[in-house]
Scaffold this motif. Structure first.
Motif, short mmCIF file in Angstrom:
data_model
loop_
_atom_site.label_atom_id
_atom_site.label_comp_id
_atom_site.label_asym_id
_atom_site.label_seq_id
_atom_site.Cartn_x
_atom_site.Cartn_y
_atom_site.Cartn_z
N ARG A 156 0.84 -1.22 0.00
CA ARG A 156 0.00 0.00 0.00
C ARG A 156 0.86 1.25 0.00
NH1 ARG A 156 -2.82 -3.27 3.53
NH2 ARG A 156 -2.13 -2.12 5.39
N THR A 157 1.97 1.21 0.74
CA THR A 157 2.89 2.34 0.76
C THR A 157 3.47 2.57 -0.63
OG1 THR A 157 3.43 1.95 3.08
CG2 THR A 157 5.03 3.24 1.79
N LEU A 158 3.86 1.50 -1.29
CA LEU A 158 4.39 1.61 -2.65
C LEU A 158 3.35 2.21 -3.59
CD1 LEU A 158 6.63 1.04 -4.71
CD2 LEU A 158 5.69 -1.26 -4.96
N GLY A 159 2.11 1.74 -3.50
CA GLY A 159 1.04 2.27 -4.34
C GLY A 159 0.81 3.76 -4.10
N ARG A 160 0.82 4.16 -2.84
CA ARG A 160 0.66 5.59 -2.51
C ARG A 160 1.82 6.39 -3.08
NH1 ARG A 160 -1.24 3.57 2.75
NH2 ARG A 160 -3.43 4.16 2.93
N SER A 161 3.01 5.81 -3.02
CA SER A 161 4.19 6.50 -3.54
C SER A 161 4.06 6.77 -5.03
CB SER A 161 5.44 5.66 -3.26
OG SER A 161 6.59 6.29 -3.76
N VAL A 162 3.59 5.79 -5.76
CA VAL A 162 3.40 5.96 -7.21
C VAL A 162 2.36 7.05 -7.46
CG1 VAL A 162 2.51 4.83 -9.29
CG2 VAL A 162 4.12 3.62 -7.81
N LEU A 163 1.24 7.00 -6.76
CA LEU A 163 0.20 8.01 -6.94
C LEU A 163 0.69 9.41 -6.56
CD1 LEU A 163 -2.93 6.10 -5.62
CD2 LEU A 163 -2.34 6.62 -8.00
N ASN A 164 1.52 9.48 -5.53
CA ASN A 164 2.04 10.77 -5.08
C ASN A 164 2.94 11.42 -6.12
OD1 ASN A 164 2.38 12.81 -2.99
ND2 ASN A 164 4.47 12.04 -2.82
N ARG A 165 3.55 10.62 -6.97
CA ARG A 165 4.47 11.14 -7.97
C ARG A 165 3.78 11.58 -9.27
NH1 ARG A 165 8.50 10.29 -5.01
NH2 ARG A 165 9.59 8.46 -4.37
N LEU A 166 2.49 11.37 -9.36
CA LEU A 166 1.77 11.81 -10.55
C LEU A 166 1.76 13.33 -10.60
CD1 LEU A 166 -1.29 9.37 -10.53
CD2 LEU A 166 0.74 9.28 -12.00
N PRO A 167 1.81 13.90 -11.80
CA PRO A 167 1.82 15.36 -11.92
C PRO A 167 0.46 15.96 -11.55
CG PRO A 167 1.77 14.34 -14.09
CD PRO A 167 1.91 13.23 -13.10
N GLY A 168 0.53 17.27 -11.20
CA GLY A 168 -0.70 18.02 -10.91
C GLY A 168 -0.91 18.25 -9.43
N GLY A 169 -1.67 19.30 -9.15
CA GLY A 169 -2.00 19.60 -7.77
C GLY A 169 -0.86 20.25 -7.01
N ASP A 170 -1.12 20.54 -5.77
CA ASP A 170 -0.15 21.16 -4.88
C ASP A 170 0.77 20.06 -4.34
OD1 ASP A 170 1.29 22.32 -2.81
OD2 ASP A 170 -0.44 23.39 -1.97
N ARG A 171 1.98 20.01 -4.87
CA ARG A 171 2.93 18.94 -4.52
C ARG A 171 3.27 18.91 -3.04
NH1 ARG A 171 5.23 14.22 -6.17
NH2 ARG A 171 7.44 14.17 -5.75
N VAL A 172 3.46 20.07 -2.41
CA VAL A 172 3.82 20.12 -0.99
C VAL A 172 2.67 19.56 -0.14
CG1 VAL A 172 4.36 21.65 0.94
CG2 VAL A 172 5.42 22.03 -1.31
N GLN A 173 1.45 20.02 -0.41
CA GLN A 173 0.30 19.55 0.35
C GLN A 173 0.07 18.06 0.10
OE1 GLN A 173 -3.36 21.55 -0.52
NE2 GLN A 173 -4.51 20.43 1.02
N ARG A 174 0.20 17.62 -1.14
CA ARG A 174 0.00 16.22 -1.48
C ARG A 174 1.04 15.34 -0.78
NH1 ARG A 174 0.07 15.76 -7.41
NH2 ARG A 174 2.23 15.15 -7.19
N THR A 175 2.29 15.81 -0.71
CA THR A 175 3.34 15.03 -0.05
C THR A 175 3.09 14.93 1.45
OG1 THR A 175 4.94 15.61 -1.76
CG2 THR A 175 5.83 14.90 0.36
N ALA A 176 2.65 16.02 2.07
CA ALA A 176 2.34 15.97 3.50
C ALA A 176 1.21 14.98 3.76
CB ALA A 176 1.97 17.35 4.01
N GLN A 177 0.19 15.00 2.91
CA GLN A 177 -0.93 14.07 3.07
C GLN A 177 -0.48 12.63 2.83
OE1 GLN A 177 -4.08 14.87 4.19
NE2 GLN A 177 -4.15 12.66 4.40
N TYR A 178 0.43 12.44 1.87
CA TYR A 178 0.99 11.12 1.59
C TYR A 178 1.62 10.54 2.86
CZ TYR A 178 4.70 7.85 0.26
OH TYR A 178 5.55 6.78 0.21
#
Length: 167
Positions: A21-43
């Protein structure tokens, strides 16, 4: 009786599942778009919550590793460290009905006779056991610490899995 976990699968399967699940979230987190900083914190918050929940359910050495990791907040992402810190302070105790057989199996009749009562609600819980208030037959208040059923086997299994990963 063994340490109970919610859901199905053995300890290794549960750890593998949270890793995937962590690996899957990591892949999704690397997709382009959105606020990268906020998305990374949520990840990191989501990953931490998943790991904390899984390790808390597994208890034993697996949970202890999460507790140790939480002490390295200066090197972990803050949102991850915050979730892992929950393992330090909010372990859900097992129901007393799961612990009662331990008392019945391990206490001799003479030991049992010395106890007037044991409160069924735990006052504290940790990675390998939980604590209950009790009253001795002479009226003296005491606490008893009960190791979780199957904790010895769970710790041995966790250490063996760690040995395989390291070596």
């Amino acid at each position: 009786m063994a340490i109970k976990t919610r859901g199905t699968g053995g300890r290794s399967t549960r750890i593998l599942g949270v890793g995937l699940r962590t690996l899957g979230r990591s892949v999704l987190n690397r997709l382009p778009g959105g606020d990268r900083v906020q998305r990374t914190a949520q990840y990191w918050a989501d990953v931490g919550e998943d790991w904390a929940r899984t390790l808390a359910e597994l208890r034993g050495a697996a949970m202890k590793m999460g507790q140790l990791a939480s002490q390295y907040a200066d090197v972990l992402p803050p949102a991850l460290a915050e979730q892992l810190r929950k393992l330090q302070r909010s372990v859900e105790p097992l129901p007393f009905s799961d612990m009662q057989p331990l008392l019945d199996a391990q206490w001799t009749p003479a030991q049992r006779k010395r106890i007037r009562s044991v409160e069924p609600v735990a006052i504290a819980a940790a990675s390998i056991g939980q604590v209950h208030r009790a009253v001795l037959s002479n009226g003296a208040p005491v606490v008893i610490k009960l190791r979780y059923p199957g904790v010895d086997e769970a710790v041995d299994s966790d250490v063996e899995q760690l040995r395989r990963i390291i070596g």
